[in-house]
Design a protein around this motif. Sequence first.
Motif, short mmCIF file in Angstrom:
data_model
loop_
_atom_site.label_atom_id
_atom_site.label_comp_id
_atom_site.label_asym_id
_atom_site.label_seq_id
_atom_site.Cartn_x
_atom_site.Cartn_y
_atom_site.Cartn_z
N ALA A 86 0.84 -1.20 0.00
CA ALA A 86 0.00 0.00 0.00
C ALA A 86 0.88 1.25 0.00
N ALA A 87 0.47 2.24 -0.76
CA ALA A 87 1.22 3.49 -0.85
C ALA A 87 1.39 4.16 0.52
N CYS A 88 0.43 3.96 1.41
CA CYS A 88 0.48 4.61 2.72
C CYS A 88 1.13 3.73 3.80
N HIS A 89 1.63 2.57 3.43
CA HIS A 89 2.18 1.63 4.42
C HIS A 89 3.22 2.27 5.33
N ASP A 90 4.20 2.93 4.76
CA ASP A 90 5.29 3.50 5.56
C ASP A 90 4.80 4.60 6.49
N ALA A 91 3.78 5.35 6.07
CA ALA A 91 3.23 6.40 6.93
C ALA A 91 2.65 5.82 8.21
N PHE A 92 2.05 4.63 8.11
CA PHE A 92 1.46 4.00 9.29
C PHE A 92 2.50 3.28 10.12
N VAL A 93 3.35 2.49 9.49
CA VAL A 93 4.35 1.70 10.21
C VAL A 93 5.37 2.61 10.88
N GLY A 94 5.70 3.71 10.25
CA GLY A 94 6.67 4.64 10.82
C GLY A 94 6.05 5.72 11.67
N GLY A 95 4.74 5.68 11.84
CA GLY A 95 4.05 6.72 12.58
C GLY A 95 3.94 6.42 14.07
N THR A 96 3.22 7.28 14.75
CA THR A 96 3.05 7.12 16.20
C THR A 96 1.63 6.77 16.59
N GLY A 97 0.69 6.91 15.67
CA GLY A 97 -0.69 6.61 16.02
C GLY A 97 -1.59 6.56 14.81
N PHE A 98 -2.82 6.12 15.05
CA PHE A 98 -3.82 6.03 13.99
C PHE A 98 -5.21 6.08 14.59
N ALA A 99 -6.19 6.41 13.75
CA ALA A 99 -7.58 6.40 14.16
C ALA A 99 -8.34 5.41 13.30
N VAL A 100 -9.22 4.66 13.93
CA VAL A 100 -10.10 3.74 13.24
C VAL A 100 -11.48 4.38 13.21
N ASN A 101 -11.97 4.66 12.00
CA ASN A 101 -13.28 5.27 11.80
C ASN A 101 -14.23 4.18 11.33
N ILE A 102 -15.19 3.80 12.16
CA ILE A 102 -16.14 2.74 11.82
C ILE A 102 -17.27 3.39 11.02
N LEU A 103 -17.42 2.96 9.76
CA LEU A 103 -18.33 3.63 8.86
C LEU A 103 -19.79 3.23 9.04
N ALA A 104 -20.65 4.21 8.83
CA ALA A 104 -22.10 4.01 8.83
C ALA A 104 -22.53 3.58 7.43
N ALA A 105 -23.71 2.99 7.34
CA ALA A 105 -24.23 2.50 6.06
C ALA A 105 -24.28 3.59 5.00
N SER A 106 -24.45 4.82 5.41
CA SER A 106 -24.53 5.94 4.46
C SER A 106 -23.17 6.38 3.94
N GLN A 107 -22.08 5.73 4.36
CA GLN A 107 -20.74 6.19 4.01
C GLN A 107 -20.00 5.28 3.04
N ALA A 108 -20.72 4.56 2.20
CA ALA A 108 -20.07 3.69 1.22
C ALA A 108 -19.15 4.49 0.30
N GLU A 109 -19.55 5.70 -0.07
CA GLU A 109 -18.71 6.53 -0.94
C GLU A 109 -17.36 6.86 -0.28
N ILE A 110 -17.37 7.07 1.02
CA ILE A 110 -16.12 7.33 1.76
C ILE A 110 -15.23 6.09 1.68
N SER A 111 -15.82 4.93 1.86
CA SER A 111 -15.07 3.68 1.79
C SER A 111 -14.41 3.52 0.43
N VAL A 112 -15.17 3.77 -0.63
CA VAL A 112 -14.64 3.66 -1.99
C VAL A 112 -13.52 4.67 -2.20
N ARG A 113 -13.72 5.88 -1.74
CA ARG A 113 -12.71 6.93 -1.89
C ARG A 113 -11.38 6.52 -1.27
N PHE A 114 -11.41 5.95 -0.05
CA PHE A 114 -10.19 5.60 0.65
C PHE A 114 -9.60 4.26 0.21
#
Length: 158
Positions: A56-84
Amino acid sequence: MSVNAEHFRDVVGRFASGVTVVTTANDAGYAGFTASSFSSVSLDPPLVLVCLGRDAACHDAFVGGTGFAVNILAASQAEISVRFSSDVGDRFEGVPHETWVTGAPVLDGVLAAIDCRLHAVHEGGDHSILVGRVERLGPVAADAEPLLYYRGAYQILG
C-alpha cells in the motif's frame, strides 16, 4: 494441500465484516485506507488491530508513525469507503474531519471512532499487523446502521 488464493478469498469473504477507514498524520500530511480487517485485541490494556498491505502506498506512513484512528463507517458512508480504497489524489479533500489525541483524522458522521497510539507492528505475510493502544473512544451514533462488507460487496443490515 495447497490453498488457491482465489478460493481463499471466496471462503473468507463469507465472513461479514464492518468497514473502517483507518487514518494517520505525520510531517508529510494525512494518510488513510479502507479496511475490513479490524478487531479488538485486549480490554486491559485496551488494544485493537488493523491489517495493512505492505504494498500500500500509505504503508510507511502507518508503520513509521506514532498513532492512527479507526473510523467505523455508517451504512450511508459507502462513498467514503470507496474513496479511501481507490487511487484518488487527496483522499481527505472535501471530507470533514477533526483530530483528537494522536492527530489522526477522525471523520465526521462515522458510527464510532477509536484513536490509538501505535503499540506494535507485526509481520503477517503480505500485510503488516498494526496494534494500537486505545487513547480515546468517539461517540457512538446510536441511530445509524453499520456499513458491512460480505462476498465482495457492501451490505446493509435488515
